[in-house]
Design an enzyme around this catalytic site. Structure first.
Site, short mmCIF file in Angstrom:
data_model
loop_
_atom_site.label_atom_id
_atom_site.label_comp_id
_atom_site.label_asym_id
_atom_site.label_seq_id
_atom_site.Cartn_x
_atom_site.Cartn_y
_atom_site.Cartn_z
N TYR A 74 -15.17 -24.49 -13.31
CA TYR A 74 -13.98 -24.28 -12.47
C TYR A 74 -13.92 -25.36 -11.39
O TYR A 74 -12.90 -26.05 -11.22
CB TYR A 74 -14.05 -22.88 -11.88
CG TYR A 74 -13.13 -22.61 -10.70
CD1 TYR A 74 -11.77 -22.38 -10.89
CD2 TYR A 74 -13.63 -22.57 -9.39
CE1 TYR A 74 -10.94 -22.13 -9.80
CE2 TYR A 74 -12.81 -22.32 -8.31
CZ TYR A 74 -11.46 -22.10 -8.52
OH TYR A 74 -10.65 -21.85 -7.44
N LYS A 118 -11.34 -28.35 -10.45
CA LYS A 118 -10.61 -28.35 -9.16
C LYS A 118 -10.75 -29.74 -8.50
O LYS A 118 -9.82 -30.22 -7.85
CB LYS A 118 -11.12 -27.26 -8.21
CG LYS A 118 -10.83 -25.83 -8.63
CD LYS A 118 -9.35 -25.48 -8.72
CE LYS A 118 -8.67 -25.21 -7.41
NZ LYS A 118 -7.25 -24.74 -7.60
P1 NAD Z 1 -4.85 -15.45 -9.12
O1 NAD Z 1 -5.62 -15.38 -10.40
O2 NAD Z 1 -4.53 -14.18 -8.43
O3 NAD Z 1 -3.48 -16.24 -9.36
C1 NAD Z 1 -3.38 -17.34 -10.22
C2 NAD Z 1 -2.04 -17.25 -10.93
O4 NAD Z 1 -1.91 -18.38 -11.81
C3 NAD Z 1 -1.88 -15.98 -11.81
O5 NAD Z 1 -0.69 -15.29 -11.49
C4 NAD Z 1 -1.83 -16.54 -13.23
O6 NAD Z 1 -0.98 -15.77 -14.10
C5 NAD Z 1 -1.27 -17.94 -12.99
N1 NAD Z 1 -1.58 -18.87 -14.07
C6 NAD Z 1 -2.78 -19.06 -14.67
N2 NAD Z 1 -2.67 -19.98 -15.64
C7 NAD Z 1 -1.37 -20.39 -15.65
C8 NAD Z 1 -0.63 -21.30 -16.45
N3 NAD Z 1 -1.22 -21.97 -17.45
N4 NAD Z 1 0.69 -21.48 -16.20
C9 NAD Z 1 1.30 -20.77 -15.21
N5 NAD Z 1 0.65 -19.88 -14.42
C10 NAD Z 1 -0.67 -19.68 -14.65
O7 NAD Z 1 -5.67 -16.45 -8.18
P2 NAD Z 1 -5.58 -16.66 -6.59
O8 NAD Z 1 -6.79 -16.05 -6.00
O9 NAD Z 1 -4.24 -16.29 -6.09
O10 NAD Z 1 -5.78 -18.24 -6.50
C11 NAD Z 1 -4.69 -19.11 -6.30
C12 NAD Z 1 -5.20 -20.54 -6.11
O11 NAD Z 1 -6.10 -20.56 -5.01
C13 NAD Z 1 -5.98 -21.10 -7.30
O12 NAD Z 1 -5.63 -22.46 -7.46
C14 NAD Z 1 -7.42 -20.99 -6.86
O13 NAD Z 1 -8.19 -22.02 -7.46
C15 NAD Z 1 -7.30 -21.21 -5.37
N6 NAD Z 1 -8.38 -20.61 -4.58
C16 NAD Z 1 -8.54 -19.25 -4.54
C17 NAD Z 1 -9.56 -18.70 -3.76
C18 NAD Z 1 -9.76 -17.19 -3.66
O14 NAD Z 1 -10.71 -16.75 -2.99
N7 NAD Z 1 -8.90 -16.38 -4.25
C19 NAD Z 1 -10.42 -19.54 -3.04
C20 NAD Z 1 -10.22 -20.92 -3.09
C21 NAD Z 1 -9.20 -21.45 -3.87
#
Ligand code: NAD
Length: 245
Positions: free
Chosen positions: A142, A146
């Site tokens: 992952y 990123k």
């Molecule tokens: P999440 O899984 O709740 O949301 C991700 C969304 O992306 C989902 O709704 C999913 O359906 C959609 N998705 C996945 N593949 C896709 C595709 N091929 N086409 C279109 N949509 C697609 O995750 P989150 O926690 O909301 O994370 C959002 C962002 O934040 C991500 O980029 C993640 O790497 C980053 N992030 C999250 C955290 C955390 O603690 N949650 C920490 C650091 C970074």
């Protein structure tokens, strides 16, 4: 000459997710018109249009992005899935597709949700700044993708092409409707699997409240202008104080 869409017309790729939905709700409150692009629709908000599609599909993206001036990209496969091919396909190749679609559609700004783990080498970081180098040995597939995703987005920033980019790097995100962090911690604790301490018990971990992460994204978007220092840069986003863990 192309007529510029209103700067308040935006799209949120991954807008059905935990962070994406909070971002969508705040953008609506701030008077933006919002289109969500996601592989799944999980809720409805008045005034928000939903478009179901995969971000690897340029034609599907183009339909949504043609009247939009600002795009937030916060979609990713779940870090827990550990599927290297899927991470590369969506986070790296798919993000290249997002950039192409943005440029073809005349989008002017792209804000990427990156991750603070892009600079994490497995050893403690205290008061880490954005000038830390990318991890040479990322902790998992992952994170590896990123890093590549962030590079691709920041390198695409071009004043000449009228296409500006910025990346926001949260670490752990918590808040209402969090599907992962707190529920998994609580579940693990209930199963009695947290009866050990890593280190001497004074370790700190950086968790950021989801609304602060949203605020950081919107500030970045609104200050991203051709002459601003934000262009092509990544920013760590955090609460004031890390949390004792
Ligand atoms: P999440 O899984 O709740 O949301 C991700 C969304 O992306 C989902 O709704 C999913 O359906 C959609 N998705 C996945 N593949 C896709 C595709 N091929 N086409 C279109 N949509 C697609 O995750 P989150 O926690 O909301 O994370 C959002 C962002 O934040 C991500 O980029 C993640 O790497 C980053 N992030 C999250 C955290 C955390 O603690 N949650 C920490 C650091 C970074």
């Amino acid at each position: 000459t192309r007529i510029r869409p209103s700067s308040k017309r935006c799209a949120v790729i991954g807008g059905s997710g935990f962070l994406g939905r909070h971002l969508v709700e705040r953008l609506v409150e701030k008077g933006y018109s919002v289109a969500v692009f996601d592989i799944a629709q999980r809720y409805e908000v008045p005034g928000v249009t939903f478009h179901q599609g995969d971000l690897c599909d340029k034609q599907a993206l183009l339909k949504v992005l043609k009247d939009v001036s600002l795009v937030f990209h916060c979609a990713s496969p779940s870090p827990a899935c550990d599927d290297r091919n899927l991470f590369w396909k969506v986070n790296v190749e798919g993000t290249r597709t997002v950039i192409q679609a943005c440029q073809e559609a005349g989008v002017q700004k792209l804000v990427l949700t990156s991750s603070a783990s892009v600079v994490f080498e497995g050893t403690d970081i205290k008061n880490g700044k954005e000038d830390l180098p990318y991890a040479k040995r990322p902790i998992d597939y992952y994170t590896e993708t990123k890093i590549q995703q962030e590079k691709v987005v920041l390198e695409a920033c071009s004043k000449e092409k009228d296409f500006l980019t910025v990346a926001i790097r949260p670490h752990g995100i918590f808040g209402p409707r969090d599907p992962q962090l707190v529920p998994i911690l609580v579940d693990t604790a209930r199963k009695g699997k947290m009866k050990f301490i890593i280190g001497d018990g004074t370790n700190l971990v950086d968790f950021t409240y989801v609304e602060n992460v949203v605020h950081g994204h919107i500030l970045a978007a609104e200050h991203l202008k051709p002459d601003s220092p934000l262009c092509g840069k990544a920013y760590h986003i955090t609460n004031d104080e890390p949390i004792r863990f």
